[in-house]
Design a protein around this motif. Structure first.
Motif, short mmCIF file in Angstrom:
data_model
loop_
_atom_site.label_atom_id
_atom_site.label_comp_id
_atom_site.label_asym_id
_atom_site.label_seq_id
_atom_site.Cartn_x
_atom_site.Cartn_y
_atom_site.Cartn_z
N THR A 57 0.76 -1.17 0.04
CA THR A 57 0.13 -0.13 -0.02
C THR A 57 0.96 1.27 -0.08
O THR A 57 0.21 2.35 0.02
N LEU A 58 2.18 1.06 -0.01
CA LEU A 58 2.92 2.48 -0.01
C LEU A 58 2.70 3.32 -1.12
O LEU A 58 2.61 4.56 -0.78
N PRO A 59 2.53 3.05 -2.40
CA PRO A 59 2.12 4.01 -3.39
C PRO A 59 0.75 4.63 -2.97
O PRO A 59 0.80 6.03 -3.32
N PHE A 60 -0.24 4.03 -2.51
CA PHE A 60 -1.31 4.87 -1.90
C PHE A 60 -1.23 5.54 -0.72
O PHE A 60 -1.57 6.83 -0.78
N SER A 61 -0.20 5.26 0.05
CA SER A 61 0.10 5.96 1.31
C SER A 61 0.76 7.29 0.94
O SER A 61 0.48 8.28 1.48
N ALA A 62 1.83 7.14 0.02
CA ALA A 62 2.35 8.16 -0.55
C ALA A 62 1.63 9.30 -1.30
O ALA A 62 1.85 10.47 -0.92
N LEU A 63 0.54 8.81 -2.11
CA LEU A 63 -0.27 9.81 -2.84
C LEU A 63 -1.14 10.38 -1.67
O LEU A 63 -1.53 11.57 -1.84
N GLY A 64 -1.53 9.42 -0.68
CA GLY A 64 -2.33 10.22 0.52
C GLY A 64 -1.66 11.05 1.53
O GLY A 64 -2.18 11.92 2.13
N GLY A 65 -0.30 11.22 1.43
CA GLY A 65 0.56 11.57 2.38
C GLY A 65 0.60 11.32 3.80
O GLY A 65 1.02 11.97 4.59
N ASN A 66 0.52 10.12 3.81
CA ASN A 66 0.10 9.51 5.21
C ASN A 66 1.12 7.98 5.47
O ASN A 66 0.91 7.23 5.99
N VAL A 67 2.57 8.23 4.86
CA VAL A 67 3.40 7.12 4.98
C VAL A 67 3.74 6.98 6.30
O VAL A 67 4.09 5.84 6.81
N GLY A 68 4.07 8.14 7.15
CA GLY A 68 4.60 7.76 8.44
C GLY A 68 3.45 7.11 9.28
O GLY A 68 4.01 6.33 9.92
N GLU A 69 2.24 7.41 9.12
CA GLU A 69 1.13 6.99 9.72
C GLU A 69 0.95 5.44 9.65
O GLU A 69 0.78 4.48 10.47
N ALA A 70 1.17 5.27 8.23
CA ALA A 70 0.97 3.59 7.64
C ALA A 70 2.05 2.98 8.46
O ALA A 70 1.97 1.88 8.67
N ALA A 71 3.43 3.41 8.52
CA ALA A 71 4.65 2.90 8.86
C ALA A 71 4.29 2.48 10.29
O ALA A 71 4.67 1.31 10.84
N ASP A 72 3.99 3.66 10.93
CA ASP A 72 3.83 3.36 12.41
C ASP A 72 2.74 2.39 13.05
O ASP A 72 2.86 1.45 13.71
N SER A 73 1.42 2.27 12.16
CA SER A 73 0.49 1.42 12.52
C SER A 73 0.69 -0.19 11.99
O SER A 73 0.52 -0.99 12.57
N LEU A 74 1.36 -0.34 10.93
CA LEU A 74 1.74 -1.52 10.05
C LEU A 74 2.98 -2.33 10.66
O LEU A 74 3.00 -3.35 10.38
N VAL A 75 3.98 -1.41 10.89
CA VAL A 75 5.23 -1.96 11.08
C VAL A 75 5.90 -1.70 12.48
O VAL A 75 6.35 -2.55 13.18
#
Length: 94
Positions: A57-75
């Motif tokens: 989901t990294l491309p979608f997170s990057a487009l949405g501007g929430n890569v850090g939030e996704a990384a915190d939650s998922l990794v």
């Protein structure tokens, strides 16, 4: 003398309750440590699945501007639960 005797006798049940509570906490901690045999592999599995989901989901997170939030939650969260949390700790002791 009577006051000292009365105070000592009245304090005995309170002292026993404190000792009993400490023994119960120690037993609970031992059971939580034993439960880690099941919890840690599950946490590791969640870390692997979360990392895969993060990469997918990294491309979608990057487009949405929430890569850090996704990384915190998922990794980061599963990594902390697997490798940084002390043995038998609860969430508040983390």
């Amino acid at each position: 003398m009577t006051v000292l005797l009365t105070t000592t006798v009245l304090a005995m049940p309170a002292r026993a309750a404190v000792d009993d509570r400490a023994a119960n906490e120690k037993d609970l901690k031992a059971y939580r440590m034993a439960a880690e045999v099941v919890v840690r592999p599950v946490s590791f599995g969640l870390l692997v699945l979360g990392s895969a989901a993060f990469v997918l989901t990294l491309p979608f997170s990057a487009l949405g501007g929430n890569v850090g939030e996704a990384a915190d939650s998922l990794v980061v969260g599963p990594f902390d639960a697997t490798f940084r949390r002390c043995l038998g700790c609860t969430e508040r002791e983390f």
